[in-house]
Design a protein around this motif. Structure first.
Motif, PDB file in Angstrom:
ATOM      1  N   THR A  74      15.487  11.559  -7.824  1.00 17.17           N
ATOM      2  CA  THR A  74      14.946  10.996  -6.591  1.00 17.17           C
ATOM      3  C   THR A  74      14.291  12.081  -5.744  1.00 17.17           C
ATOM      4  O   THR A  74      13.233  11.867  -5.160  1.00 17.17           O
ATOM      5  CB  THR A  74      16.064  10.300  -5.788  1.00 17.17           C
ATOM      6  OG1 THR A  74      16.726   9.362  -6.630  1.00 17.17           O
ATOM      7  CG2 THR A  74      15.510   9.589  -4.581  1.00 17.17           C
ATOM      8  N   LYS A  75      14.910  13.262  -5.696  1.00 10.33           N
ATOM      9  CA  LYS A  75      14.317  14.390  -4.966  1.00 10.33           C
ATOM     10  C   LYS A  75      12.976  14.778  -5.581  1.00 10.33           C
ATOM     11  O   LYS A  75      12.010  15.058  -4.865  1.00 10.33           O
ATOM     12  CB  LYS A  75      15.252  15.592  -4.979  1.00 10.33           C
ATOM     13  CG  LYS A  75      16.473  15.439  -4.131  1.00 10.33           C
ATOM     14  CD  LYS A  75      17.329  16.687  -4.240  1.00 10.33           C
ATOM     15  CE  LYS A  75      18.676  16.500  -3.610  1.00 10.33           C
ATOM     16  NZ  LYS A  75      19.525  17.676  -3.772  1.00 10.33           N
ATOM     17  N   LEU A  76      12.910  14.790  -6.906  1.00  8.70           N
ATOM     18  CA  LEU A  76      11.666  15.117  -7.601  1.00  8.70           C
ATOM     19  C   LEU A  76      10.596  14.075  -7.299  1.00  8.70           C
ATOM     20  O   LEU A  76       9.440  14.421  -7.027  1.00  8.70           O
ATOM     21  CB  LEU A  76      11.901  15.216  -9.105  1.00  8.70           C
ATOM     22  CG  LEU A  76      10.680  15.554  -9.957  1.00  8.70           C
ATOM     23  CD1 LEU A  76      10.185  16.956  -9.631  1.00  8.70           C
ATOM     24  CD2 LEU A  76      11.033  15.446 -11.428  1.00  8.70           C
ATOM     25  N   ALA A  77      10.962  12.814  -7.318  1.00  7.71           N
ATOM     26  CA  ALA A  77      10.004  11.742  -7.034  1.00  7.71           C
ATOM     27  C   ALA A  77       9.519  11.830  -5.585  1.00  7.71           C
ATOM     28  O   ALA A  77       8.330  11.656  -5.311  1.00  7.71           O
ATOM     29  CB  ALA A  77      10.634  10.381  -7.298  1.00  7.71           C
ATOM     30  N   THR A  87      21.368  13.553   4.173  1.00  4.57           N
ATOM     31  CA  THR A  87      20.904  12.420   3.390  1.00  4.57           C
ATOM     32  C   THR A  87      20.072  12.896   2.203  1.00  4.57           C
ATOM     33  O   THR A  87      20.221  12.418   1.079  1.00  4.57           O
ATOM     34  CB  THR A  87      20.064  11.470   4.258  1.00  4.57           C
ATOM     35  OG1 THR A  87      20.842  11.062   5.374  1.00  4.57           O
ATOM     36  CG2 THR A  87      19.612  10.258   3.492  1.00  4.57           C
ATOM     37  N   TYR A  88      19.202  13.893   2.444  1.00  9.55           N
ATOM     38  CA  TYR A  88      18.366  14.428   1.364  1.00  9.55           C
ATOM     39  C   TYR A  88      19.222  15.106   0.300  1.00  9.55           C
ATOM     40  O   TYR A  88      18.995  14.928  -0.897  1.00  9.55           O
ATOM     41  CB  TYR A  88      17.344  15.416   1.926  1.00  9.55           C
ATOM     42  CG  TYR A  88      16.512  16.076   0.868  1.00  9.55           C
ATOM     43  CD1 TYR A  88      15.478  15.395   0.235  1.00  9.55           C
ATOM     44  CD2 TYR A  88      16.769  17.383   0.469  1.00  9.55           C
ATOM     45  CE1 TYR A  88      14.726  15.991  -0.757  1.00  9.55           C
ATOM     46  CE2 TYR A  88      16.026  17.989  -0.524  1.00  9.55           C
ATOM     47  CZ  TYR A  88      15.003  17.293  -1.133  1.00  9.55           C
ATOM     48  OH  TYR A  88      14.265  17.883  -2.112  1.00  9.55           O
ATOM     49  N   THR A  89      20.208  15.895   0.721  1.00  7.29           N
ATOM     50  CA  THR A  89      21.020  16.605  -0.266  1.00  7.29           C
ATOM     51  C   THR A  89      21.895  15.660  -1.079  1.00  7.29           C
ATOM     52  O   THR A  89      22.321  16.012  -2.182  1.00  7.29           O
ATOM     53  CB  THR A  89      21.906  17.666   0.411  1.00  7.29           C
ATOM     54  OG1 THR A  89      22.682  17.051   1.429  1.00  7.29           O
ATOM     55  CG2 THR A  89      21.057  18.785   0.990  1.00  7.29           C
ATOM     56  N   SER A  90      22.172  14.470  -0.554  1.00  3.71           N
ATOM     57  CA  SER A  90      22.993  13.526  -1.309  1.00  3.71           C
ATOM     58  C   SER A  90      22.185  12.726  -2.334  1.00  3.71           C
ATOM     59  O   SER A  90      22.759  11.980  -3.117  1.00  3.71           O
ATOM     60  CB  SER A  90      23.710  12.570  -0.352  1.00  3.71           C
ATOM     61  OG  SER A  90      22.786  11.725   0.282  1.00  3.71           O
ATOM     62  N   LEU A  91      20.868  12.876  -2.348  1.00  2.07           N
ATOM     63  CA  LEU A  91      20.038  12.165  -3.322  1.00  2.07           C
ATOM     64  C   LEU A  91      20.193  12.779  -4.706  1.00  2.07           C
ATOM     65  O   LEU A  91      20.522  13.958  -4.850  1.00  2.07           O
ATOM     66  CB  LEU A  91      18.562  12.223  -2.913  1.00  2.07           C
ATOM     67  CG  LEU A  91      18.164  11.528  -1.622  1.00  2.07           C
ATOM     68  CD1 LEU A  91      16.710  11.819  -1.312  1.00  2.07           C
ATOM     69  CD2 LEU A  91      18.406  10.042  -1.714  1.00  2.07           C
ATOM     70  N   THR A  92      19.906  11.983  -5.718  1.00  2.00           N
ATOM     71  CA  THR A  92      19.969  12.507  -7.088  1.00  2.00           C
ATOM     72  C   THR A  92      18.749  13.405  -7.333  1.00  2.00           C
ATOM     73  O   THR A  92      17.720  13.284  -6.648  1.00  2.00           O
ATOM     74  CB  THR A  92      19.962  11.350  -8.110  1.00  2.00           C
ATOM     75  OG1 THR A  92      18.722  10.650  -8.010  1.00  2.00           O
ATOM     76  CG2 THR A  92      21.109  10.391  -7.863  1.00  2.00           C
TER      77      THR A  92
END
Length: 69
Positions: A14-17, A6-11
């Motif tokens: 979004t990961k930075l935020a 789920t985390y790797t599929s984030l943009t």
């Protein structure tokens, strides 16, 4: 779906935020933890500190004996 997937599929934004939010949460916790503890009455007493000191492991340094051969 696993948490990692789920985390790797984030943009990337979004990961930075998410990362920035977690770091900010940790820094706020470190900054205000003592103040919040004192207002809620969770400050340790001298008896609590003495009890903790008794449970702390003590380290005794022993010098190594040199054998003469």
């Amino acid at each position: 779906m696993s948490l990692f997937k789920t985390y790797t599929s984030l943009t990337p934004k979004t990961k930075l935020a998410l990362g920035t939010g977690l770091v900010a949460w940790g820094l706020l916790g470190l900054t205000f933890a003592d103040k919040v503890e004192s207002k809620l009455g969770f400050t340790p007493t001298d008896a609590d500190k003495a009890e903790l000191e008794k449970m702390t492991p003590k380290i005794h340094v022993v010098e190594k004996r040199q054998d003469k051969s």
